[in-house]
Enzyme design. Structure first.
Site, PDB file in Angstrom:
ATOM      1  N   GLU A  98      -3.227  -4.654  -3.112  1.00 59.35           N
ATOM      2  CA  GLU A  98      -3.671  -5.514  -4.209  1.00 59.35           C
ATOM      3  C   GLU A  98      -3.556  -4.790  -5.545  1.00 59.35           C
ATOM      4  O   GLU A  98      -3.114  -5.367  -6.546  1.00 59.35           O
ATOM      5  CB  GLU A  98      -5.127  -5.949  -3.987  1.00 59.35           C
ATOM      6  CG  GLU A  98      -5.335  -6.788  -2.742  1.00 59.35           C
ATOM      7  CD  GLU A  98      -5.757  -5.956  -1.529  1.00 59.35           C
ATOM      8  OE1 GLU A  98      -6.607  -6.422  -0.766  1.00 59.35           O
ATOM      9  OE2 GLU A  98      -5.230  -4.826  -1.360  1.00 59.35           O
ATOM     10  N   HIS A 116      -3.854   0.753  -2.917  1.00 66.96           N
ATOM     11  CA  HIS A 116      -3.957  -0.414  -2.055  1.00 66.96           C
ATOM     12  C   HIS A 116      -2.958  -1.484  -2.510  1.00 66.96           C
ATOM     13  O   HIS A 116      -2.548  -1.514  -3.670  1.00 66.96           O
ATOM     14  CB  HIS A 116      -5.376  -0.967  -2.077  1.00 66.96           C
ATOM     15  CG  HIS A 116      -6.404  -0.009  -1.539  1.00 66.96           C
ATOM     16  ND1 HIS A 116      -7.534  -0.423  -0.873  1.00 66.96           N
ATOM     17  CD2 HIS A 116      -6.474   1.350  -1.554  1.00 66.96           C
ATOM     18  CE1 HIS A 116      -8.252   0.620  -0.509  1.00 66.96           C
ATOM     19  NE2 HIS A 116      -7.627   1.715  -0.916  1.00 66.96           N
ATOM     20  N   ASN A 151       0.835  -1.206   0.000  1.00 66.09           N
ATOM     21  CA  ASN A 151       0.000   0.000   0.000  1.00 66.09           C
ATOM     22  C   ASN A 151       0.869   1.254   0.000  1.00 66.09           C
ATOM     23  O   ASN A 151       1.972   1.271   0.548  1.00 66.09           O
ATOM     24  CB  ASN A 151      -0.984  -0.005   1.177  1.00 66.09           C
ATOM     25  CG  ASN A 151      -0.319  -0.121   2.534  1.00 66.09           C
ATOM     26  OD1 ASN A 151       0.701  -0.799   2.693  1.00 66.09           O
ATOM     27  ND2 ASN A 151      -0.894   0.517   3.539  1.00 66.09           N
ATOM     28  N   MET A 152       0.348   2.297  -0.645  1.00 70.09           N
ATOM     29  CA  MET A 152       1.094   3.541  -0.802  1.00 70.09           C
ATOM     30  C   MET A 152       0.187   4.731  -0.512  1.00 70.09           C
ATOM     31  O   MET A 152      -0.895   4.851  -1.086  1.00 70.09           O
ATOM     32  CB  MET A 152       1.657   3.642  -2.226  1.00 70.09           C
ATOM     33  CG  MET A 152       2.655   2.546  -2.573  1.00 70.09           C
ATOM     34  SD  MET A 152       3.070   2.510  -4.357  1.00 70.09           S
ATOM     35  CE  MET A 152       3.728   4.169  -4.603  1.00 70.09           C
ATOM     36  N   CYS A 195     -10.531  -5.162   0.754  1.00 71.30           N
ATOM     37  CA  CYS A 195     -11.644  -4.234   0.954  1.00 71.30           C
ATOM     38  C   CYS A 195     -12.539  -4.237  -0.287  1.00 71.30           C
ATOM     39  O   CYS A 195     -12.177  -4.767  -1.341  1.00 71.30           O
ATOM     40  CB  CYS A 195     -11.125  -2.826   1.242  1.00 71.30           C
ATOM     41  SG  CYS A 195     -10.336  -2.038  -0.187  1.00 71.30           S
TER      42      CYS A 195
END
Length: 294
Positions: free
Chosen positions: A104, A102, A89-90, A129
């Site tokens: 993914e 995210h 995640n960034m 999510c």
């Protein structure tokens, strides 16, 4: 070995450390493993595909940029080629939370930008999510994409997103990660502009037809391309700048050390990435921004 991996490395099982070291021990480790490398590690550790992906999650999460949440998430996307692509995640200080990437999304985009044509599975620390479930629903893997979580039984995307709405409902047949070339051209010899144009030609925007691409020149001299990835639900769409930042960060580059950036998009598109791209680049300290249209 890249400094970001040092803290987590000592926490990995010694057998995994030994098997990974020939690859992850290099300063130019691209945060991905080829099918042959993964096969070698699985053999040395006695792992199957899923066990290896779960074991790699802490290493993937070490690439997180979380100045706001301080909550690191890692993901591993396994391509049908057998290659494994890291994701994390960034977050970006000074810009809206909607610009967050995210884990993914990061792993999937990483795979896409490196030429993977289809994914077999996505492994992540925590249950995806709703945003990411919808993002994954755009993939050409369909709802049969496998989702793996630590200490949980494997399921498909269909389990996590029942009665889904996606590209099939809108008659879209060319899906995210399907190879495309839109054929746009620009009269230039500027390598950074041509890289952004190539990214735009491979971008995915079946709903707005607003194809766009970016290219970032790091102060390390490396060029990072980024493609727009649109979504049937619109909001989970990934802008081209974020895609380029994904490749920059996950490859070991510094998102706060961008020398120059280029955005290429259609002159008469229904939407534009220009203002959002400039705003985020400014927050990242990049003032050299060039804009081209086809």
């Amino acid at each position: 070995m890249q400094a970001r991996f040092h803290p987590i490395w000592v926490q990995l099982p010694s057998k995994l450390q030994d098997a990974l070291l020939p690859y992850a021990g290099n300063d130019d480790f691209p945060a991905m493993l080829t099918a042959e490398q993964a096969k070698s590690i699985k053999k040395a550790c006695g792992f199957d595909d899923n066990t290896l992906a779960v074991a790699l999650l802490p290493l993937a999460a070490a690439s997180s940029l979380t100045p706001i949440s301080h909550f690191n998430v890692g993901a591993i996307a396994r391509g049908e080629s057998g290659n494994l692509y890291f994701g994390a995640n960034m977050e970006f200080a000074g810009v809206p939370l909607q610009q967050t990437i995210h884990a993914e999304q990061c792993a999937i985009t990483h795979a896409w930008l490196l030429g993977e044509k289809r994914l077999a599975s996505v492994t992540v620390n925590y249950s995806p999510c709703g945003h990411c479930r919808q993002f994954m629903n755009e993939l050409n893997s369909g709802t049969q994409l496998e989702i793996h979580l630590p200490k949980q039984a494997s399921s498909t995307l269909d389990h996590y997103l029942p009665d889904s709405f996606g590209p099939n409902d809108l008659g879209i047949t060319t899906l995210l990660m399907d190879p495309v070339n839109h054929g746009y051209k620009l009269e230039t010899t500027d390598k950074l502009v041509l890289t952004a144009l190539d990214a735009a030609n491979q971008s995915y925007a079946p709903y707005s037809n607003s194809y766009s691409g970016t290219a970032l020149l790091g102060k390390d001299g490396i060029i990072y391309p980024g493609r727009y990835a649109e979504n049937a639900a619109f909001n989970p769409s990934l802008p081209p700048l974020q895609a380029a930042l994904i490749l920059m960060n996950i490859s070991g580059g510094d998102c706060l050390a961008i020398e120059r950036a280029v955005l290429v998009e259609g002159k008469h598109s229904d939407l534009s990435q220009r203002s959002a791209t400039q705003s985020i680049l400014a927050a990242l300290g990049c003032s050299k921004f060039d804009y081209y249209t086809f």
